[in-house]
Design a protein around this motif. Sequence first.
Motif, PDB file in Angstrom:
ATOM      1  N   ASN A 285      -0.486  33.603   3.110  1.00  0.00           N
ATOM      2  CA  ASN A 285      -0.128  32.569   4.070  1.00  0.00           C
ATOM      3  C   ASN A 285       0.133  33.188   5.446  1.00  0.00           C
ATOM      4  OD1 ASN A 285       1.079  30.489   5.549  1.00  0.00           O
ATOM      5  ND2 ASN A 285       2.102  29.637   3.758  1.00  0.00           N
ATOM      6  N   ARG A 286      -0.736  32.888   6.411  1.00  0.00           N
ATOM      7  CA  ARG A 286      -0.586  33.478   7.742  1.00  0.00           C
ATOM      8  C   ARG A 286       0.649  32.950   8.466  1.00  0.00           C
ATOM      9  NH1 ARG A 286      -5.047  33.305  12.566  1.00  0.00           N
ATOM     10  NH2 ARG A 286      -4.812  31.095  12.132  1.00  0.00           N
ATOM     11  N   GLN A 287       1.111  31.755   8.114  1.00  0.00           N
ATOM     12  CA  GLN A 287       2.350  31.250   8.697  1.00  0.00           C
ATOM     13  C   GLN A 287       3.514  32.171   8.340  1.00  0.00           C
ATOM     14  OE1 GLN A 287       2.517  28.591  10.702  1.00  0.00           O
ATOM     15  NE2 GLN A 287       0.349  28.099  10.468  1.00  0.00           N
ATOM     16  N   GLU A 291       3.301  34.653  11.821  1.00  0.00           N
ATOM     17  CA  GLU A 291       3.703  33.522  12.655  1.00  0.00           C
ATOM     18  C   GLU A 291       2.570  32.530  12.877  1.00  0.00           C
ATOM     19  OE1 GLU A 291       5.349  35.195  16.221  1.00  0.00           O
ATOM     20  OE2 GLU A 291       7.160  35.905  15.196  1.00  0.00           O
ATOM     21  N   GLY A 292       1.615  32.506  11.935  1.00  0.00           N
ATOM     22  CA  GLY A 292       0.533  31.536  12.000  1.00  0.00           C
ATOM     23  C   GLY A 292      -0.518  31.806  13.047  1.00  0.00           C
ATOM     24  N   LYS A 293      -0.605  33.034  13.566  1.00  0.00           N
ATOM     25  CA  LYS A 293      -1.562  33.313  14.634  1.00  0.00           C
ATOM     26  C   LYS A 293      -2.082  34.743  14.529  1.00  0.00           C
ATOM     27  CE  LYS A 293       2.405  34.159  17.669  1.00  0.00           C
ATOM     28  NZ  LYS A 293       3.102  33.734  18.904  1.00  0.00           N
ATOM     29  N   TYR A 312     -12.839  55.705  14.245  1.00  0.00           N
ATOM     30  CA  TYR A 312     -13.345  54.333  14.319  1.00  0.00           C
ATOM     31  C   TYR A 312     -14.536  54.257  15.265  1.00  0.00           C
ATOM     32  CZ  TYR A 312     -13.532  49.532  16.196  1.00  0.00           C
ATOM     33  OH  TYR A 312     -13.947  48.302  16.636  1.00  0.00           O
ATOM     34  N   VAL A 313     -15.583  53.499  14.854  1.00  0.00           N
ATOM     35  CA  VAL A 313     -16.756  53.302  15.705  1.00  0.00           C
ATOM     36  C   VAL A 313     -16.924  51.824  16.058  1.00  0.00           C
ATOM     37  CG1 VAL A 313     -19.264  53.610  15.918  1.00  0.00           C
ATOM     38  CG2 VAL A 313     -17.878  55.350  14.748  1.00  0.00           C
ATOM     39  N   TRP A 314     -16.979  50.950  15.072  1.00  0.00           N
ATOM     40  CA  TRP A 314     -17.056  49.511  15.334  1.00  0.00           C
ATOM     41  C   TRP A 314     -16.555  48.731  14.123  1.00  0.00           C
ATOM     42  CZ3 TRP A 314     -19.814  46.795  11.790  1.00  0.00           C
ATOM     43  CH2 TRP A 314     -20.941  47.367  11.194  1.00  0.00           C
ATOM     44  N   HIS A 315     -16.322  47.430  14.326  1.00  0.00           N
ATOM     45  CA  HIS A 315     -15.949  46.565  13.210  1.00  0.00           C
ATOM     46  C   HIS A 315     -16.544  45.185  13.423  1.00  0.00           C
ATOM     47  CE1 HIS A 315     -12.935  44.892  16.000  1.00  0.00           C
ATOM     48  NE2 HIS A 315     -12.933  43.822  15.196  1.00  0.00           N
ATOM     49  N   TYR A 316     -16.691  44.479  12.324  1.00  0.00           N
ATOM     50  CA  TYR A 316     -17.037  43.050  12.359  1.00  0.00           C
ATOM     51  C   TYR A 316     -16.113  42.343  11.376  1.00  0.00           C
ATOM     52  CZ  TYR A 316     -19.316  38.579  11.808  1.00  0.00           C
ATOM     53  OH  TYR A 316     -19.558  37.217  11.755  1.00  0.00           O
ATOM     54  N   GLN A 317     -15.358  41.363  11.879  1.00  0.00           N
ATOM     55  CA  GLN A 317     -14.426  40.633  11.015  1.00  0.00           C
ATOM     56  C   GLN A 317     -15.079  39.342  10.543  1.00  0.00           C
ATOM     57  OE1 GLN A 317     -10.600  39.272  12.648  1.00  0.00           O
ATOM     58  NE2 GLN A 317      -9.628  40.004  10.757  1.00  0.00           N
ATOM     59  N   GLU A 318     -15.266  39.230   9.233  1.00  0.00           N
ATOM     60  CA  GLU A 318     -15.919  38.055   8.670  1.00  0.00           C
ATOM     61  C   GLU A 318     -14.993  36.846   8.598  1.00  0.00           C
ATOM     62  OE1 GLU A 318     -19.057  40.527   5.844  1.00  0.00           O
ATOM     63  OE2 GLU A 318     -17.121  39.893   5.034  1.00  0.00           O
ATOM     64  N   THR A 319     -13.713  37.092   8.306  1.00  0.00           N
ATOM     65  CA  THR A 319     -12.760  35.992   8.173  1.00  0.00           C
ATOM     66  C   THR A 319     -11.521  36.309   9.006  1.00  0.00           C
ATOM     67  OG1 THR A 319     -13.564  35.705   5.891  1.00  0.00           O
ATOM     68  CG2 THR A 319     -11.606  34.460   6.536  1.00  0.00           C
ATOM     69  N   PRO A 320     -11.531  35.992  10.298  1.00  0.00           N
ATOM     70  CA  PRO A 320     -10.363  36.261  11.143  1.00  0.00           C
ATOM     71  C   PRO A 320      -9.122  35.530  10.621  1.00  0.00           C
ATOM     72  CG  PRO A 320     -12.290  35.739  12.482  1.00  0.00           C
ATOM     73  CD  PRO A 320     -12.655  35.437  11.064  1.00  0.00           C
ATOM     74  N   GLY A 321      -7.989  36.237  10.632  1.00  0.00           N
ATOM     75  CA  GLY A 321      -6.740  35.625  10.189  1.00  0.00           C
ATOM     76  C   GLY A 321      -6.772  35.178   8.740  1.00  0.00           C
ATOM     77  N   ASP A 322      -7.493  35.888   7.919  1.00  0.00           N
ATOM     78  CA  ASP A 322      -7.692  35.497   6.511  1.00  0.00           C
ATOM     79  C   ASP A 322      -6.417  34.978   5.856  1.00  0.00           C
ATOM     80  OD1 ASP A 322      -8.712  35.490   3.764  1.00  0.00           O
ATOM     81  OD2 ASP A 322      -7.502  37.307   3.537  1.00  0.00           O
ATOM     82  N   GLN A 323      -6.528  33.806   5.209  1.00  0.00           N
ATOM     83  CA  GLN A 323      -5.417  33.315   4.400  1.00  0.00           C
ATOM     84  C   GLN A 323      -5.929  32.652   3.122  1.00  0.00           C
ATOM     85  OE1 GLN A 323      -3.076  30.754   6.876  1.00  0.00           O
ATOM     86  NE2 GLN A 323      -4.641  29.170   7.065  1.00  0.00           N
ATOM     87  N   TRP A 324      -7.094  33.151   2.657  1.00  0.00           N
ATOM     88  CA  TRP A 324      -7.714  32.601   1.457  1.00  0.00           C
ATOM     89  C   TRP A 324      -8.100  33.681   0.450  1.00  0.00           C
ATOM     90  CZ3 TRP A 324      -9.548  31.516   6.490  1.00  0.00           C
ATOM     91  CH2 TRP A 324      -9.104  30.301   7.022  1.00  0.00           C
ATOM     92  N   ASP A 325      -7.662  34.926   0.667  1.00  0.00           N
ATOM     93  CA  ASP A 325      -8.078  36.054  -0.170  1.00  0.00           C
ATOM     94  C   ASP A 325      -9.575  36.301  -0.058  1.00  0.00           C
ATOM     95  OD1 ASP A 325      -7.816  38.192  -1.922  1.00  0.00           O
ATOM     96  OD2 ASP A 325      -8.058  36.956  -3.698  1.00  0.00           O
ATOM     97  N   PHE A 326     -10.123  36.134   1.140  1.00  0.00           N
ATOM     98  CA  PHE A 326     -11.554  36.331   1.353  1.00  0.00           C
ATOM     99  C   PHE A 326     -11.821  37.791   1.716  1.00  0.00           C
ATOM    100  CE2 PHE A 326     -12.476  31.627   2.491  1.00  0.00           C
ATOM    101  CZ  PHE A 326     -12.566  31.319   1.147  1.00  0.00           C
TER     102      PHE A 326
END
Length: 713
Positions: A285-287, A291-293, A312-326
Amino acid sequence: MIHVARARVRLVVALCLTVWVGVAAAGNRPDVNAERLNAAASEPSNWMAHGGSYDEQRFSRLEQIDQSNVGELGLAWSYRLDIDRGVEATPIVVDGVMYTTSAFSIVYALDAKTGELLWKHDPKVARTAARDGCCGPVNRGVAVWQGKVFVGAFDGRLIALDAETGDEVWSVDTLIDHERSQTITGAPRVVNGRVIIGNGGAEFGVRGYITAYDADTGDQAWRFFTVPGDPSKPPESKAMAMARETWFGDRYWKQGGGGTVWDSMAYDPELDLLYIGVGNASLWNRQARSEGKGDNLFVASIVAIRPETGEYVWHYQETPGDQWDFTATQTITLADLEIDGETRKVLMQAPKNGFFYVLDRSDGELISAEKYVPVTWAERVDLKTGRPVVNDDKADWTKGPKLMMPGPLGGHNWMPMSFNPQTGLVYIPAQVAPALLDPDNEATWQGKGTLQLGSQPVALPEDPEARAQIVDMYKGRLIAWDPIAQEEVWRQDYPTIWNGGTLSTAGGLVFQGTANGEVRGYAADSGKLLWRSPANTGVMAGPVTYTVDGEQYVTFMAGWGGIFPTGFGGLADNTKVEPRARVLTYKLGGDASLPAATQLKTTIAADIPPLTANEETVAKGRDQFNTHCGVCHGFSAYSGGVLPNLRNMSKSAHDAFMPIVAGGVLSGQGMPSFADRLSQADIEAIHQYLIKRQHDLADEMAADAGDKDKDAS
């Protein structure tokens, strides 16, 4: 127009003859080095890396077994593993010797032609350590490098073994916090003398990281954290300074943050980039967590780093702020594809969140992303921003219950996918696995081994009809996916989820095991089923193929277990075979046989104690059971048959319930004492709940028997 450059001519591969020399021949160690691993795809007689080669394509150029003769496959040999507790390993095969693992990180060296045991190494992981992992004491395999075999033990050790004898060469403790439940279930990788391993434990309040060790000595070379730590201290790297800007409050770092690197990695020698898949955030739960953000880097991301330094070289975030166990820990596959008339070096992944991603692996640019299974949480992925367009009305469970597609089990879990450069298709062990997520903003990390997801305790409906409706929603799929057109080409449907990883070959075949106890071979171009054979247990791991003395073999690691078969046994009604763990190896004309399958049987205990507790106590027992016990014995006490069915306890088990749960009298059999986290009142409430569930089972079976009598009359 986007199109794929298909191979027009069948590859002609000369089968490499391998000469096996037994362990008795002194000094015979696998000479696996950087040159050999970099060219592993051109040496198809062996399977030297976790994904067959550094690109993790799980494609073999062998073609002795093809569409015309695969129906002649028979069992060449089988080997019975020590523990029937979930088999997830990909074997490594080098010069006629197979190295593989079973539950509790036991390592086996086998003659790849005959199945004869050459040596075995048991790292003596405490059987009670099983409670420190979310998903069983499983292991996904070893790595081999210059005469050593490397295994990550479930209790957090990275161990180097002598490949000739199985003797320990060195061992290091990879854990950073022994107060929390950290584990290793993934296979290490070796890149230029660096042994690289991650850890699991996000659901238990663990901070994610990945570490490299010197292959010769075990000395730590570098450590890359995936989420920031205590903000009162300097960040460990520029990457952590960047990530810190995307987290809010102080609860995340006190709780751990998650982002564990527990499975997938791939390496591009030309770009000298190591790609790691980063897990889910914790709390879910991101809340409650941030703090939900915030995007909460680097959870649910693919990160490219330098394997020599951890830079570190680069990143790609598939699920920003994940709150679904993705998690983004599913198979990372590298390939060169022709897109819009240009050959692109791409990285492909089908993570839990239900979108199939194609990235430029040199810089992380998103090329395309489309849904490969039903998805409700997001409408699409915006190609300009690279971010998902989230549908909060269907996805934001923090303010009220939401039925999610996919749920936390994902559209694709850890079972490896494969890519065939001849067909241009990716073969995904996909699944339709929804879930109802429910808010609980006050959830916190409660201590070692206590599962906390930031939601209510996981539960399954106890009403038989309601449960049956949910079971019908869970379906497995083998999907052949065109990564350029981003569309399904063909599909095979299965009655349940959690089917095995895939292997594709130049013989025009796709091999896969199934949850309901078979191994299968399909035509890679059309999906036609060409071969099937009983495995006598659920098969989850990814198969491999190799040759010895010019003869091609296909090996499946078979054994039911892990989070779905244990925790979600109530959804696995289609898997009724007892979990017998084995190595199964096939060849053309093989004539070995397996013992007859033993079916799981549910019976009613002769003497069920009366239920004496009130509804409030039973409800308390239900929540305590699902929080502390359900992950092993099945949420809502639905057993998947891997561990004892607590709805069928004997009188002696009832009489000894308190000594078992509080006193640890069965700790030698893997049942730890819970006196450190449950009061006697809690344990008695759990006992009363299980008595209630035992009466429920008796009522259900009586009703079923009555229905059968009516049908017979």
